[in-house]
Design a protein around this motif. Structure first.
Motif, PDB file in Angstrom:
ATOM      1  N   VAL A  68      18.300 -61.501  89.981  1.00  0.00           N
ATOM      2  CA  VAL A  68      17.320 -61.918  90.978  1.00  0.00           C
ATOM      3  C   VAL A  68      17.899 -62.968  91.923  1.00  0.00           C
ATOM      4  CG1 VAL A  68      15.086 -63.034  91.331  1.00  0.00           C
ATOM      5  CG2 VAL A  68      15.365 -61.352  89.508  1.00  0.00           C
ATOM      6  N   GLU A  69      18.625 -63.950  91.378  1.00  0.00           N
ATOM      7  CA  GLU A  69      19.155 -65.034  92.207  1.00  0.00           C
ATOM      8  C   GLU A  69      20.118 -64.502  93.266  1.00  0.00           C
ATOM      9  OE1 GLU A  69      19.131 -65.025  88.916  1.00  0.00           O
ATOM     10  OE2 GLU A  69      17.615 -66.544  88.460  1.00  0.00           O
ATOM     11  N   ALA A  70      21.022 -63.607  92.859  1.00  0.00           N
ATOM     12  CA  ALA A  70      22.002 -63.069  93.805  1.00  0.00           C
ATOM     13  C   ALA A  70      21.331 -62.206  94.873  1.00  0.00           C
ATOM     14  CB  ALA A  70      23.059 -62.257  93.063  1.00  0.00           C
ATOM     15  N   LEU A  71      20.324 -61.442  94.474  1.00  0.00           N
ATOM     16  CA  LEU A  71      19.620 -60.602  95.433  1.00  0.00           C
ATOM     17  C   LEU A  71      18.839 -61.452  96.434  1.00  0.00           C
ATOM     18  CD1 LEU A  71      18.338 -57.767  93.072  1.00  0.00           C
ATOM     19  CD2 LEU A  71      20.095 -57.566  94.832  1.00  0.00           C
ATOM     20  N   GLY A  76      18.621 -63.513 102.001  1.00  0.00           N
ATOM     21  CA  GLY A  76      18.271 -64.697 102.776  1.00  0.00           C
ATOM     22  C   GLY A  76      16.956 -65.331 102.394  1.00  0.00           C
ATOM     23  N   GLY A  77      16.434 -65.008 101.250  1.00  0.00           N
ATOM     24  CA  GLY A  77      15.177 -65.588 100.800  1.00  0.00           C
ATOM     25  C   GLY A  77      15.393 -66.759  99.870  1.00  0.00           C
ATOM     26  N   GLY A  78      14.312 -67.466  99.554  1.00  0.00           N
ATOM     27  CA  GLY A  78      14.389 -68.582  98.632  1.00  0.00           C
ATOM     28  C   GLY A  78      14.028 -68.153  97.227  1.00  0.00           C
ATOM     29  N   THR A  79      14.030 -69.113  96.306  1.00  0.00           N
ATOM     30  CA  THR A  79      13.687 -68.836  94.914  1.00  0.00           C
ATOM     31  C   THR A  79      12.265 -68.288  94.822  1.00  0.00           C
ATOM     32  OG1 THR A  79      15.134 -70.611  94.164  1.00  0.00           O
ATOM     33  CG2 THR A  79      13.447 -69.829  92.624  1.00  0.00           C
ATOM     34  N   GLY A  80      12.119 -67.181  94.128  1.00  0.00           N
ATOM     35  CA  GLY A  80      10.806 -66.562  93.972  1.00  0.00           C
ATOM     36  C   GLY A  80      10.408 -65.650  95.099  1.00  0.00           C
ATOM     37  N   SER A  81      11.288 -65.465  96.085  1.00  0.00           N
ATOM     38  CA  SER A  81      10.920 -64.663  97.254  1.00  0.00           C
ATOM     39  C   SER A  81      10.770 -63.178  96.929  1.00  0.00           C
ATOM     40  CB  SER A  81      11.954 -64.846  98.370  1.00  0.00           C
ATOM     41  OG  SER A  81      13.242 -64.410  97.940  1.00  0.00           O
ATOM     42  N   LEU A  82      11.356 -62.730  95.832  1.00  0.00           N
ATOM     43  CA  LEU A  82      11.255 -61.317  95.465  1.00  0.00           C
ATOM     44  C   LEU A  82      10.170 -61.046  94.433  1.00  0.00           C
ATOM     45  CD1 LEU A  82      15.020 -60.265  95.205  1.00  0.00           C
ATOM     46  CD2 LEU A  82      13.474 -60.077  97.153  1.00  0.00           C
ATOM     47  N   ASP A  83       9.486 -62.083  93.995  1.00  0.00           N
ATOM     48  CA  ASP A  83       8.454 -61.917  92.967  1.00  0.00           C
ATOM     49  C   ASP A  83       7.263 -61.132  93.515  1.00  0.00           C
ATOM     50  OD1 ASP A  83       9.964 -63.340  91.218  1.00  0.00           O
ATOM     51  OD2 ASP A  83       8.857 -65.224  91.424  1.00  0.00           O
ATOM     52  N   THR A  84       6.782 -60.211  92.701  1.00  0.00           N
ATOM     53  CA  THR A  84       5.557 -59.477  93.013  1.00  0.00           C
ATOM     54  C   THR A  84       4.682 -59.467  91.772  1.00  0.00           C
ATOM     55  OG1 THR A  84       6.385 -57.315  92.301  1.00  0.00           O
ATOM     56  CG2 THR A  84       6.822 -57.966  94.595  1.00  0.00           C
ATOM     57  N   GLU A  85       3.422 -59.149  91.948  1.00  0.00           N
ATOM     58  CA  GLU A  85       2.512 -59.114  90.806  1.00  0.00           C
ATOM     59  C   GLU A  85       2.944 -58.064  89.792  1.00  0.00           C
ATOM     60  OE1 GLU A  85      -2.219 -58.248  89.841  1.00  0.00           O
ATOM     61  OE2 GLU A  85      -1.550 -58.588  91.910  1.00  0.00           O
ATOM     62  N   HIS A  86       3.286 -56.874  90.291  1.00  0.00           N
ATOM     63  CA  HIS A  86       3.723 -55.812  89.383  1.00  0.00           C
ATOM     64  C   HIS A  86       5.054 -56.168  88.727  1.00  0.00           C
ATOM     65  CE1 HIS A  86       0.480 -53.195  90.407  1.00  0.00           C
ATOM     66  NE2 HIS A  86       0.858 -53.032  91.673  1.00  0.00           N
ATOM     67  N   GLY A  87       5.936 -56.830  89.477  1.00  0.00           N
ATOM     68  CA  GLY A  87       7.214 -57.232  88.905  1.00  0.00           C
ATOM     69  C   GLY A  87       7.051 -58.231  87.774  1.00  0.00           C
ATOM     70  N   LYS A  88       6.161 -59.191  87.944  1.00  0.00           N
ATOM     71  CA  LYS A  88       5.903 -60.171  86.890  1.00  0.00           C
ATOM     72  C   LYS A  88       5.296 -59.497  85.663  1.00  0.00           C
ATOM     73  CE  LYS A  88       5.291 -64.106  90.031  1.00  0.00           C
ATOM     74  NZ  LYS A  88       4.328 -65.093  90.576  1.00  0.00           N
ATOM     75  N   GLU A  89       4.395 -58.544  85.894  1.00  0.00           N
ATOM     76  CA  GLU A  89       3.801 -57.815  84.768  1.00  0.00           C
ATOM     77  C   GLU A  89       4.873 -57.041  84.006  1.00  0.00           C
ATOM     78  OE1 GLU A  89       0.804 -55.339  86.427  1.00  0.00           O
ATOM     79  OE2 GLU A  89      -0.630 -56.989  86.759  1.00  0.00           O
ATOM     80  N   LEU A  90       5.807 -56.434  84.734  1.00  0.00           N
ATOM     81  CA  LEU A  90       6.887 -55.696  84.074  1.00  0.00           C
ATOM     82  C   LEU A  90       7.787 -56.641  83.292  1.00  0.00           C
ATOM     83  CD1 LEU A  90       8.443 -53.094  83.569  1.00  0.00           C
ATOM     84  CD2 LEU A  90       9.653 -53.469  85.734  1.00  0.00           C
ATOM     85  N   THR A  91       8.096 -57.804  83.869  1.00  0.00           N
ATOM     86  CA  THR A  91       8.911 -58.794  83.168  1.00  0.00           C
ATOM     87  C   THR A  91       8.252 -59.224  81.866  1.00  0.00           C
ATOM     88  OG1 THR A  91       9.888 -59.607  85.229  1.00  0.00           O
ATOM     89  CG2 THR A  91       9.950 -61.086  83.336  1.00  0.00           C
TER      90      THR A  91
END
Length: 204
Positions: A68-71, A76-91
């Protein structure tokens, strides 16, 4: 122009084959997210007419570690910029499944040092050396070696997938990550050393 996207050798890198062709491979076991671009036939012809340096500088490749950090950094996003509700549920689901399967159970303290798959047998940090000196003699060999009779185990050179690091306590998942194969060990009997050397050469 020709762009080969190759695989199976577990290599991360690219190579120029000639003025109009490159080959690229994006790592192993989903450890790399790759990006590549290459010229079209039209751009090659225009470059040739303009007497430019053919297509060498028109093939572009980028390798991004699959975490996640490298992506986030690559996009060009900050920490948590790729988080989604469905992604958190999958995690959360993956974490719960790992706990249910016992993969997070600690089986010992941290490894005394880092052990690497790519290190030679002469290196104290070699995973192969650890297995040869500590695991095989204590688990599989039932007698002491003598001058006339040595215990020998033949393993595939692909037996290990990942390094074993000393940064945290060992858990069950670490063992599966390093050695995920449920291989059967078979005792074959007693052989001349020359036969074992020929067998090893033919296998590897």
């Amino acid at each position: 122009p020709v762009q080969f996207v190759t695989g199976h050798t577990h290599y991360r890198g690219r190579k120029q084959l000639d003025a109009y062709a490159w080959t690229v491979e994006f790592g192993r076991y989903m450890d790399t997210v790759g990006f590549l671009s290459f010229p079209t036939a039209g751009s090659v012809l225009r470059a040739k007419d303009a007497d430019e340096n053919r297509t060498t500088n028109r093939f572009e490749t980028r390798f991004v570690d699959a975490n996640v950090e490298a992506l986030e950094e690559a996009l060009g996003g900050g920490t948590g910029s790729l988080d989604t509700e469905h992604g958190k549920e999958l995690t959360d689901f993956i974490a719960a499944t790992r706990r249910k399967m016992g993969l997070t159970e600690e089986i010992g303290a941290c490894a005394p040092r880092d052990y690497y798959v790519g290190s030679s047998l002469d290196d104290p940090n070699s995973l192969w050396r650890l297995y040869r000196d500590e695991v095989a003699p204590k688990i599989f060999f039932k007698r002491e070696d003598t001058e006339d009779a040595k215990s020998v185990m033949l393993l595939s050179k692909y037996s290990w997938r990942y390094d074993m690091l000393s940064t945290s306590p060992l858990v069950v998942d670490d063992v599966w990550a390093v050695a995920p194969f449920n291989d059967t060990v078979t005792k074959m009997g007693t052989f001349e050393g020359s036969a074992i050397l020929r067998l090893n050469a033919s296998l590897n």
